[in-house]
Scaffold this motif. Structure first.
Motif, PDB file in Angstrom:
ATOM      1  N   VAL A  76       0.866  -1.187   0.000  1.00  0.00           N
ATOM      2  CA  VAL A  76       0.000   0.000   0.000  1.00  0.00           C
ATOM      3  C   VAL A  76       0.900   1.234   0.000  1.00  0.00           C
ATOM      4  O   VAL A  76       2.048   1.173   0.432  1.00  0.00           O
ATOM      5  CB  VAL A  76      -0.933   0.070   1.244  1.00  0.00           C
ATOM      6  N   GLU A 107     -12.177  -6.481  -3.161  1.00  0.00           N
ATOM      7  CA  GLU A 107     -12.781  -5.376  -3.914  1.00  0.00           C
ATOM      8  C   GLU A 107     -13.865  -4.789  -3.044  1.00  0.00           C
ATOM      9  O   GLU A 107     -14.681  -5.531  -2.489  1.00  0.00           O
ATOM     10  CB  GLU A 107     -13.416  -5.896  -5.205  1.00  0.00           C
ATOM     11  N   PRO A 126     -15.481   2.426  -2.461  1.00  0.00           N
ATOM     12  CA  PRO A 126     -14.779   3.406  -1.631  1.00  0.00           C
ATOM     13  C   PRO A 126     -15.745   4.057  -0.636  1.00  0.00           C
ATOM     14  O   PRO A 126     -16.946   4.141  -0.908  1.00  0.00           O
ATOM     15  CB  PRO A 126     -14.291   4.458  -2.634  1.00  0.00           C
ATOM     16  N   THR A 160     -16.417  -0.316  -7.441  1.00  0.00           N
ATOM     17  CA  THR A 160     -15.546  -0.899  -6.418  1.00  0.00           C
ATOM     18  C   THR A 160     -14.088  -0.654  -6.774  1.00  0.00           C
ATOM     19  O   THR A 160     -13.772  -0.344  -7.923  1.00  0.00           O
ATOM     20  CB  THR A 160     -15.794  -2.412  -6.293  1.00  0.00           C
ATOM     21  N   ARG A 161     -13.219  -0.793  -5.735  1.00  0.00           N
ATOM     22  CA  ARG A 161     -11.779  -0.575  -5.925  1.00  0.00           C
ATOM     23  C   ARG A 161     -11.030  -1.671  -5.187  1.00  0.00           C
ATOM     24  O   ARG A 161     -11.561  -2.249  -4.236  1.00  0.00           O
ATOM     25  CB  ARG A 161     -11.383   0.759  -5.288  1.00  0.00           C
ATOM     26  N   TYR A 179      -8.769  -3.201  -2.468  1.00  0.00           N
ATOM     27  CA  TYR A 179      -8.290  -2.806  -1.131  1.00  0.00           C
ATOM     28  C   TYR A 179      -7.519  -3.967  -0.502  1.00  0.00           C
ATOM     29  O   TYR A 179      -7.738  -5.128  -0.849  1.00  0.00           O
ATOM     30  CB  TYR A 179      -9.472  -2.460  -0.214  1.00  0.00           C
ATOM     31  N   VAL A 185      -7.256  -5.709   3.028  1.00  0.00           N
ATOM     32  CA  VAL A 185      -7.905  -5.693   4.335  1.00  0.00           C
ATOM     33  C   VAL A 185      -7.039  -6.498   5.318  1.00  0.00           C
ATOM     34  O   VAL A 185      -6.656  -7.633   5.040  1.00  0.00           O
ATOM     35  CB  VAL A 185      -9.369  -6.185   4.263  1.00  0.00           C
ATOM     36  N   GLY A 238      -8.656   4.987   3.515  1.00  0.00           N
ATOM     37  CA  GLY A 238      -9.280   3.720   3.926  1.00  0.00           C
ATOM     38  C   GLY A 238     -10.243   3.909   5.077  1.00  0.00           C
ATOM     39  O   GLY A 238     -10.663   5.027   5.364  1.00  0.00           O
ATOM     40  N   TYR A 288      -9.096  -1.349   6.221  1.00  0.00           N
ATOM     41  CA  TYR A 288      -9.073  -1.325   4.747  1.00  0.00           C
ATOM     42  C   TYR A 288      -8.147  -0.207   4.281  1.00  0.00           C
ATOM     43  O   TYR A 288      -8.281   0.931   4.718  1.00  0.00           O
ATOM     44  CB  TYR A 288     -10.478  -1.053   4.191  1.00  0.00           C
ATOM     45  N   LEU A 289      -7.220  -0.554   3.389  1.00  0.00           N
ATOM     46  CA  LEU A 289      -6.325   0.458   2.802  1.00  0.00           C
ATOM     47  C   LEU A 289      -6.273   0.238   1.293  1.00  0.00           C
ATOM     48  O   LEU A 289      -6.235  -0.912   0.843  1.00  0.00           O
ATOM     49  CB  LEU A 289      -4.915   0.317   3.390  1.00  0.00           C
ATOM     50  N   PRO A 290      -6.265   1.317   0.505  1.00  0.00           N
ATOM     51  CA  PRO A 290      -6.234   1.137  -0.959  1.00  0.00           C
ATOM     52  C   PRO A 290      -4.940   0.425  -1.369  1.00  0.00           C
ATOM     53  O   PRO A 290      -3.871   0.813  -0.940  1.00  0.00           O
ATOM     54  CB  PRO A 290      -6.255   2.565  -1.509  1.00  0.00           C
TER      55      PRO A 290
END
Ligand code: ADP
Length: 483
Positions: free
Chosen positions: A362, A398, A401, A409-410, A412, A414, A462, A479-481
């Motif tokens: 990340v 997925e 955001p 969806t994006r 992520y 977790v 996130g 959760y972090l992108p």
């Protein structure tokens, strides 16, 4: 179309319309005047010769009347006068009797009409009835050529067209120059200034000479720009102050964690230090062979490195670091977190188990994320006073955001930190991330850990979700992108 051009065209259209209307009315007025004159002439002539004609009729009948008409001299050369009958009439001229047809289409009253002759020239004819007593009905017909009037009308139209053309050129030039100077340029300056304000540039105030509306608008825009600049400055100062406070809070929170870790680390440091002390004693006794001395020295070196490593880790964690984003390997970061907290966990009989998916990166500030996961794992350890297992697991997923309901969806990452501890009651769940919310005793908890963790995760794009059952345990999902 630009405003100045529009104003210019409108001005021109008005001028053209007024010139055209002026020409039309002047031509019309000329015609009406001619008609009035002709009618007046017919009236005057009829009044003057009425008695003479009645006398001629009495004495010579139709012939006498026509003779009298022929001998009449017309004072105005523009009008020709003749007698016409409105009823069929007989005249005799020595050779026989001639029947004069009546003029058709005329009533019995005075009237004027325009006719066009075989050469295409226009004439105005005015009929004026004259009562001769017992004769057939008839009257005076006065005819005047309209050619001079038509010529004058043509001239007026040509002059009007020339005037309009000239005016168009002159007014276009004038309106263009005036429009550019008083409207287009000041407006363009206003537009440029507005765009600069929009992009956050509040410098270069507009010139505000004059008292017209555009100057007033420029003054208002300058004022607005100054106010926005002041507001922006204030917001910047406040944001800086807020950031500084946040940094202080985060640092205080880190120091608190360091304090908690210290107890565990005392034990962690004790073991290598004992080894170092024992080996050093052996070397000092002088009973060791050269090889054994070398082996002991190596052991001392590696144990000393272990101690240095532990202290460096602790210092790294405690040091206030400037925020900087980089690609962070989450597997390594979570392993480091687990390593840092293991001594603390062991002390209360808690085991930290990791199930970390490899190669998940990340974009984040390393030390801030370390703080987030340390806070969550420390809470998990503290939730199990009688021991248990904390699992730290990662996976890619997925998700939509946060704060977006477009359905998009994006990817992520977790990270789930689950414990088998006391759990969190539903009413506490709502307050969990509020600053200073704590269920721990005074001196034990500050209630800042989770609120700081939440702030950091939000700054990284996130969020943190919590799932907990009282007496069964809690699961914190961070959760972090994904990079
Ligand atoms: P502090 O730990 O200083 O109290 P935190 O913000 O880290 O502050 O936590 C706030 C509160 O959330 C804690 O006092 C505790 O009641 C609750 N909490 C956090 N994590 C857990 C957990 N894993 N299990 C049970 N309760 C928890």
């Amino acid at each position: 179309m630009k405003l100045a051009a529009k104003i210019m065209l409108m001005f021109l259209a008005v001028v053209m319309l007024m010139t055209a209307a002026g020409s039309y009315f002047s031509v019309r007025r000329g015609f009406e005047r001619f008609e009035e004159q002709q009618q007046q002439f017919a009236r005057d002539t009829a009044d003057a010769i009425e008695d003479q004609l009645a006398d001629a009729w009495r004495r010579g009948g139709a012939n006498g009347l026509l003779d009298a008409m022929r001998s009449l001299s017309v004072p105005d050369p523009r009008h020709k006068a003749q007698w016409i009958w409105l009823e069929q009439t007989r005249i005799s001229d020595g050779t026989g009797v001639q029947i004069i047809e009546r003029r058709a289409g005329i009533g019995g009253d005075m009237e004027s009409r325009t006719i066009t002759d075989e050469r295409g020239e226009r004439h105005l004819r005015t009929f004026y009835p004259i009562d001769l007593g017992d004769s057939p009905r008839g009257g005076l017909e006065v005819t005047g050529s309209l050619e001079p009037l038509d010529n004058a009308a043509r001239e007026t139209v040509v002059t009007a067209l020339a005037t309009i053309g000239l005016m168009a050129i002159v007014s276009l030039a004038l309106a263009y120059a005036a429009g550019m100077r008083w409207v287009a340029r000041p407006l363009q300056r206003l537009i440029d200034k507005t765009e600069r304000i929009g992009s956050g540039d509040f410098s270069d105030p507009l010139p505000t000479r004059g008292n017209d509306e555009l100057s007033e608008l420029a003054r208002a825009l300058n004022k607005m720009s100054d106010q926005l600049a002041a507001q922006q400055e204030k917001i910047r100062d406040e944001a800086a102050a807020r950031q500084a406070t946040l940094e202080q809070l985060r640092h205080a929170d880190r120091l608190k964690t360091v304090g908690r870790l210290a107890a565990g680390l005392a034990h962690e440091l004790g073991t290598p230090l004992n080894v170092v002390s024992g080996r050093a004693g052996l070397i000092a006794s002088g009973q060791l062979t050269e090889e054994e001395v070398a082996a002991s020295a190596r052991t001392i070196k590696s144990e000393a490195e272990r101690v240095t490593g532990i202290i460096r880790q602790l210092l790294d964690f405690a040091r206030p670091a400037r925020s900087q984003r980089e690609a962070v390997d989450m597997t390594r970061l979570l392993e480091e977190t687990a390593g840092l907290l293991e001594p603390l966990a062991e002390k209360v009989g808690v085991r930290i188990e990791t199930r970390l998916a490899p190669q998940l990166f990340v974009r984040a500030d390393r030390s801030q994320l370390l703080q987030v996961f340390t806070n969550i794992v420390v809470n998990a350890i503290q939730a199990m006073p009688t021991g248990g297992v904390v699992t730290v697991a990662t996976e890619a997923c997925e998700a939509p955001p946060p704060d977006q309901d477009t359905g998009e969806t994006r990817p992520y990452l977790v990270s789930r930190i689950c414990d088998q501890g006391v759990g969190i009651s539903p009413e506490h769940l709502e307050q969990l991330f509020e600053p200073f919310f704590t269920t721990k005793d005074v001196g034990e908890g500050t209630g800042l850990g989770l609120s700081i963790a939440y702030g950091i995760v939000r700054e990284h794009g996130g969020w943190i979700a919590v799932d907990s059952r009282p007496e069964e345990g809690s699961c914190f999902s961070v959760y972090l992108p994904l990079e």
